[in-house]
Scaffold this motif. Structure first.
Motif: not given
Length: 175
Positions: A152-153, A155-156, A159
């Motif tokens: 998740a980190a 991917e953030r 982005k």
């Protein structure tokens, strides 16, 4: 302003070319730099407001009265503890600010770091951007250069990199 008006201790009422109006006592005048140093407000008490003013910014002035030297050593008070605390705070802030600048990195890398720092905790590890102490972004600072951290980190961060690179391209095309 000539002669007596420049005398240390004179109280003046001043209007500047910028529209400011104030009263102050002359502490000193430096003819070389054309700077007038004035003490504003009441002359009693431990706190004083000092104003440095280029004389060519004075639109009008009037002499209110003459008084004694405002820097009489017997009447001056310096709170050295407070000054030391302010200095320490300023040094800590300067050190923290300097850590935000990458050494040996491109302006593009610095822009990406700055964009990430707006929403995430970041720091430099030489030329690698470290996000949240777990995600690493290496040169050339593309989404493929992101490693480590939770998915998740990871991917953030990817982005934000994609979005910021698009913004940089738009800005570059418009110039």
């Amino acid at each position: 302003m000539e002669g007596e008006e420049f005398a240390v201790g004179c109280f003046l009422s001043i209007k500047t070319t910028l529209g400011d109006e104030f009263e102050g006592q002359i502490i000193t005048f430096d003819r070389v730099s054309n700077i007038l140093v004035l003490q504003e407000g009441p002359k009693s008490g431990p706190r004083r407001n000092i104003r440095l003013l280029k004389a060519n910014y004075i639109k009008e002035f009037s002499l209110l009265h003459q008084d004694e030297d405002p820097l009489d050593v017997k009447k001056c008070f310096l709170d050295l503890t407070s000054l030391q605390a302010r200095e320490d705070c300023a040094v800590r802030q300067a050190e923290a600010d300097s850590e935000r600048f990458g050494v040996g990195v491109t302006s593009e890398a610095q822009s990406l770091f700055d964009a990430l720092s707006k929403t995430l905790p970041v720091r430099w590890d030489k030329t690698v951007i470290v996000v949240m102490d777990e995600v690493r972004v290496s040169s050339p600072y593309l989404p493929e250069s992101v490693s480590g951290g939770t998915p998740a980190a990871n991917e953030r961060v990817k982005k934000v990199l994609v979005f910021e690179r698009k913004r940089m391209q738009v800005r570059g095309a418009s110039q």
